[in-house]
Design a protein around this motif. Structure first.
Motif, PDB file in Angstrom:
ATOM      1  N   ALA A  31       0.832  -1.198   0.000  1.00  0.00           N
ATOM      2  CA  ALA A  31       0.000   0.000   0.000  1.00  0.00           C
ATOM      3  C   ALA A  31       0.865   1.246   0.000  1.00  0.00           C
ATOM      4  O   ALA A  31       2.040   1.223   0.364  1.00  0.00           O
ATOM      5  N   VAL A  32       0.251   2.348  -0.421  1.00  0.00           N
ATOM      6  CA  VAL A  32       0.891   3.656  -0.371  1.00  0.00           C
ATOM      7  C   VAL A  32      -0.102   4.634   0.216  1.00  0.00           C
ATOM      8  O   VAL A  32      -1.321   4.497   0.023  1.00  0.00           O
ATOM      9  N   GLY A  33       0.403   5.615   0.958  1.00  0.00           N
ATOM     10  CA  GLY A  33      -0.459   6.631   1.531  1.00  0.00           C
ATOM     11  C   GLY A  33       0.062   8.013   1.233  1.00  0.00           C
ATOM     12  O   GLY A  33       1.278   8.253   1.243  1.00  0.00           O
ATOM     13  N   SER A  34      -0.842   8.936   0.964  1.00  0.00           N
ATOM     14  CA  SER A  34      -0.493  10.327   0.686  1.00  0.00           C
ATOM     15  C   SER A  34      -1.579  11.211   1.275  1.00  0.00           C
ATOM     16  O   SER A  34      -2.698  10.759   1.542  1.00  0.00           O
ATOM     17  N   ARG A  35      -1.252  12.492   1.450  1.00  0.00           N
ATOM     18  CA  ARG A  35      -2.285  13.444   1.871  1.00  0.00           C
ATOM     19  C   ARG A  35      -3.254  13.725   0.727  1.00  0.00           C
ATOM     20  O   ARG A  35      -4.335  14.264   0.947  1.00  0.00           O
ATOM     21  N   SER A  36      -2.841  13.377  -0.489  1.00  0.00           N
ATOM     22  CA  SER A  36      -3.684  13.558  -1.667  1.00  0.00           C
ATOM     23  C   SER A  36      -4.043  12.198  -2.248  1.00  0.00           C
ATOM     24  O   SER A  36      -3.154  11.415  -2.593  1.00  0.00           O
ATOM     25  N   ARG A  37      -5.323  11.913  -2.379  1.00  0.00           N
ATOM     26  CA  ARG A  37      -5.737  10.625  -2.944  1.00  0.00           C
ATOM     27  C   ARG A  37      -5.266  10.486  -4.390  1.00  0.00           C
ATOM     28  O   ARG A  37      -4.858   9.395  -4.815  1.00  0.00           O
ATOM     29  N   ASP A  38      -5.294  11.580  -5.150  1.00  0.00           N
ATOM     30  CA  ASP A  38      -4.825  11.528  -6.536  1.00  0.00           C
ATOM     31  C   ASP A  38      -3.355  11.130  -6.597  1.00  0.00           C
ATOM     32  O   ASP A  38      -2.960  10.297  -7.426  1.00  0.00           O
ATOM     33  N   SER A  39      -2.542  11.716  -5.727  1.00  0.00           N
ATOM     34  CA  SER A  39      -1.115  11.393  -5.701  1.00  0.00           C
ATOM     35  C   SER A  39      -0.903   9.931  -5.330  1.00  0.00           C
ATOM     36  O   SER A  39      -0.060   9.240  -5.922  1.00  0.00           O
ATOM     37  N   ALA A  40      -1.660   9.448  -4.349  1.00  0.00           N
ATOM     38  CA  ALA A  40      -1.549   8.042  -3.951  1.00  0.00           C
ATOM     39  C   ALA A  40      -1.958   7.126  -5.097  1.00  0.00           C
ATOM     40  O   ALA A  40      -1.299   6.109  -5.356  1.00  0.00           O
ATOM     41  N   ASP A  41      -3.036   7.473  -5.788  1.00  0.00           N
ATOM     42  CA  ASP A  41      -3.501   6.647  -6.912  1.00  0.00           C
ATOM     43  C   ASP A  41      -2.462   6.597  -8.029  1.00  0.00           C
ATOM     44  O   ASP A  41      -2.199   5.526  -8.604  1.00  0.00           O
ATOM     45  N   GLN A  42      -1.862   7.729  -8.349  1.00  0.00           N
ATOM     46  CA  GLN A  42      -0.858   7.774  -9.408  1.00  0.00           C
ATOM     47  C   GLN A  42       0.379   6.952  -9.031  1.00  0.00           C
ATOM     48  O   GLN A  42       0.935   6.224  -9.857  1.00  0.00           O
ATOM     49  N   PHE A  43       0.807   7.082  -7.782  1.00  0.00           N
ATOM     50  CA  PHE A  43       1.968   6.329  -7.300  1.00  0.00           C
ATOM     51  C   PHE A  43       1.675   4.833  -7.336  1.00  0.00           C
ATOM     52  O   PHE A  43       2.511   4.028  -7.769  1.00  0.00           O
ATOM     53  N   ALA A  44       0.495   4.455  -6.886  1.00  0.00           N
ATOM     54  CA  ALA A  44       0.111   3.044  -6.880  1.00  0.00           C
ATOM     55  C   ALA A  44       0.076   2.474  -8.288  1.00  0.00           C
ATOM     56  O   ALA A  44       0.536   1.347  -8.532  1.00  0.00           O
TER      57      ALA A  44
END
Length: 329
Positions: A31-44
């Motif tokens: 899993a990955v976590g970010s303060r921004s869901r968009d950033s987390a989705d792109q990273f994932a």
């Protein structure tokens, strides 16, 4: 491999490099976590990670994550590592470990109470050429080590708004660059018994250049230079009475070194053969510590107790050069 499931907290440049090396080593990123869901989705999507979380808390609470890599800026390390530990996760914290020794001690205490691993991501300590260097020293090939010198000097952006120059983000040469040579001299010579530090502060109040001269057990001397405004050799030398080790640029990344006798005879040449950047070795070491039931990391190249003590050295350097971060004042 122990089968630990990694979570990555934050999605910036260092997190990107780490994720790439985890994939190189075939480790499990859950899993990955970010303060921004968009950033987390792109990273994932980039690293084929099954779950993306739009907050650090959601990542810390994920039951399918065993260990979290904290990749936020320096002032957030303490809070974010604490969040992971409080939710039962082992933690690998990007270097520098924290802003100061008090924060480092708090993480060490909390991890011990929870029976969890907390470890500084000083990836250089785990690179193959550093493993071999420590073997050579242990074999007494160098004789008595009398001095160590190393620099970490880069020409980085001078924009006052850039992270490297922002005191509010722990910016400056010391925590970003100086941690490497200072940790290195600790590795070779142990704790300093005397510290002298000088610096030039930038227009933002951050340290642009920092130099240290430290004395260690037996009178050995170390010198370090770190700069965010000048690109230097980025080399290191360990001098002993019988031989020396010359580490090529860039000494803190996978590189080569030579062992040269006092009479100039070449004893050994080492050349690194590493896939990727080399950050996977610290992850493998963390997994090994967990597998061996060693949450204090006593078998690691950098146990948490030493990371705490190194933060004390950085505190003293900052005291001498008059550097205080806003969150401490």
């Amino acid at each position: 491999m122990t089968g630990l499931r990694w979570g990555i907290l934050a999605t910036g440049g260092i997190a990107t490099a780490f994720a790439a090396d985890l994939r190189t080593a075939g480790l499990d990123i859950a899993a990955v976590g970010s303060r921004s869901r968009d950033s987390a989705d792109q990273f994932a999507a980039r690293f084929d990670i099954p779950r993306a979380h739009g907050s650090y808390l959601a990542l810390a609470e994920d039951p399918d994550v065993d260990i979290i890599y904290v990749a936020t800026p320096h002032p957030m390390h303490h809070e974010d590592a604490r969040l992971a530990l409080q939710n039962g996760k082992h933690v690998l914290v990007e270097k520098a470990f924290t802003l100061n020794r008090a924060q480092a001690e708090d993480l060490q205490r909390l991890a011990a109470e929870q029976g969890l691993l907390v470890m500084e991501a000083m990836w250089t300590r785990y690179l193959p050429h550093m493993v071999r260097l420590r073997e050579i020293i242990a074999e007494a090939t160098l004789g008595e080590i009398r001095s160590v010198s190393a620099d970490h000097t880069q020409s980085l952006p001078t924009d006052p708004e850039h992270r490297i120059n922002a005191l509010s983000l722990g910016g400056g040469a010391l925590l970003d660059l100086g941690i490497y040579p200072i940790s290195f001299v600790w590795d070779v010579l142990g704790a300093p018994t005397d510290i002298t530090a000088r610096a030039r502060l930038s227009e933002t109040g951050a340290d642009a250049e920092v130099a240290t001269i430290m004395t260690h057990a037996g009178g050995a001397i170390s010198t370090t230079l770190s700069s965010s405004r000048t690109a230097g050799p980025n080399a290191a030398v360990v001098l002993g009475t019988e031989a020396r080790i010359e580490i090529d640029r860039v000494w803190y990344t996978p590189t080569s070194f030579r062992v040269i006798a006092a009479d100039g005879t070449l004893i050994e040449t080492y050349e690194s053969q590493v896939d990727g950047r080399g950050m996977q070795y610290q992850a493998l070491a963390a997994e090994g510590a967990v597998a061996h039931g060693d949450p204090a990391g006593s078998l690691l190249a950098l146990p948490v107790a030493e990371s705490v003590a190194i933060m004390g050295t950085l505190d003293e350097i900052r005291r001498q050069i008059g550097l205080v971060y806003p969150s401490e004042s």
